[in-house]
Enzyme design. Structure first.
Site, PDB file in Angstrom:
ATOM      1  N   SER A 191      13.595  -0.472  -5.301  1.00 17.88           N
ATOM      2  CA  SER A 191      13.684  -0.504  -3.841  1.00 17.88           C
ATOM      3  C   SER A 191      14.124  -1.840  -3.262  1.00 17.88           C
ATOM      4  O   SER A 191      13.957  -2.888  -3.863  1.00 17.88           O
ATOM      5  CB  SER A 191      12.316  -0.152  -3.260  1.00 17.88           C
ATOM      6  OG  SER A 191      11.329  -0.940  -3.889  1.00 17.88           O
ATOM      7  N   ASP A 217       5.786  -6.989  -0.247  1.00 14.86           N
ATOM      8  CA  ASP A 217       5.828  -8.085  -1.213  1.00 14.86           C
ATOM      9  C   ASP A 217       7.235  -8.087  -1.800  1.00 14.86           C
ATOM     10  O   ASP A 217       7.752  -7.021  -2.175  1.00 14.86           O
ATOM     11  CB  ASP A 217       4.847  -7.841  -2.366  1.00 14.86           C
ATOM     12  CG  ASP A 217       3.396  -8.063  -1.982  1.00 14.86           C
ATOM     13  OD1 ASP A 217       3.112  -8.306  -0.797  1.00 14.86           O
ATOM     14  OD2 ASP A 217       2.541  -7.971  -2.881  1.00 14.86           O
ATOM     15  N   HIS A 228       4.963  -1.684   4.974  1.00 15.86           N
ATOM     16  CA  HIS A 228       4.071  -1.755   6.124  1.00 15.86           C
ATOM     17  C   HIS A 228       4.881  -2.120   7.368  1.00 15.86           C
ATOM     18  O   HIS A 228       5.964  -2.699   7.266  1.00 15.86           O
ATOM     19  CB  HIS A 228       2.998  -2.823   5.893  1.00 15.86           C
ATOM     20  CG  HIS A 228       2.125  -2.561   4.705  1.00 15.86           C
ATOM     21  ND1 HIS A 228       0.761  -2.393   4.806  1.00 15.86           N
ATOM     22  CD2 HIS A 228       2.406  -2.443   3.375  1.00 15.86           C
ATOM     23  CE1 HIS A 228       0.244  -2.191   3.603  1.00 15.86           C
ATOM     24  NE2 HIS A 228       1.232  -2.216   2.717  1.00 15.86           N
TER      25      HIS A 228
END
Length: 259
Positions: free
Chosen positions: A226, A86, A142
């Site tokens: 991040s 996201d 992911h």
């Protein structure tokens, strides 16, 4: 003002001493009173969190939260590349000769990011994506495509244990940000997944050393601020399907190899 303060807690600062202090506070139970104000300030969707907000005993526990199963839809089409996170797409496009990329407010070349000219050569004339994860975002990453890990290494300035993988960082600092690079061999060529962590602390956590990559599979998370970069090996039929500054969800199609 409140947003700025909270941002320091989860993205840390350029000062190692300040970062260490903020880390200590954020990971302790003393930060628990900050959880609900943090969630309110960043409008975190509590309905999709794995647990009720009262379950989390520190600000970092909330920051590294899992989502309820089924919260994200994965495009399983074999020729679709999905977003690994996201975030906000702060950079996307074709990789041009001598191009630089804006990461953490600094410009870096492909060779710098990948560590060596040899590593970078695979992705020249290919495509890139830069995903910025704000404090409001879900902070797990992911796999964006099916494949197999052919290279996994870390770069930065200090020793870097990654869940007993025994990896060590290189000697060249990257604005003091640690980064972990996973190169995946796919049916369409190589894809490099570059995880860039917070300043001055080891903040990238992997679950295991498995080489199998399954699209949409959660394989680690950031414990502090991040950015994720994807480099796609040049392929005549690859096309990005999202534009600059788009807000994306993990599992959403961001590119495709047109048959």
């Amino acid at each position: 003002m409140k947003k700025t303060l909270f941002k320091y807690f989860v993205e840390l600062t350029g000062n190692p001493v300040a970062s260490s202090l903020l880390k200590s506070v954020t990971t302790s139970r003393w930060s628990r009173p900050l959880i609900q104000p943090f969630a309110n300030t960043y409008r975190i969707n509590e309905a999709e969190m794995e647990h009720p907000i009262r379950h989390y005993d520190s600000l970092q526990a909330l920051f590294t939260r899992q989502l309820k199963e089924g919260s994200r839809q994965i495009d399983t089409s074999p020729n679709a590349m999905i977003s690994p996170v996201d975030g906000v797409l702060s950079g996307v496009g074709k990789i041009n000769t001598d191009q630089t990329f804006l990461i953490k407010n600094h410009q870096f070349g492909l060779n710098e990011i990948m560590g060596t000219e040899k590593k970078a050569a695979t992705y020249k004339d290919g495509y890139y994506y830069i995903f910025y994860l704000s404090p409001s975002h879900y902070h797990h990453f992911h796999y964006p495509i099916d494949g197999e890990i052919v290279s996994r290494y870390a770069l930065g300035g200090v020793s870097y244990p990654v869940n007993n993988l025994g990896l060590r960082l290189g000697q060249s600092p990257f604005s003091t940000n640690h980064r972990l690079i996973s190169e995946v061999s796919t049916a369409f060529g190589n894809v490099a997944i570059v995880k860039v962590g917070a300043l001055n602390v080891n903040s990238i956590q992997l679950y295991n050393a498995s080489k199998e990559c399954v699209k949409g599979q959660d394989f680690g998370y950031f414990s502090f601020g991040s950015t994720v970069i994807l480099f796609i090996e040049n392929h005549p039929n690859f096309t990005p399907t999202v534009g600059l500054n788009t807000e994306v969800k993990m599992g959403q199609t961001v590119g495709e190899w047109v048959q």
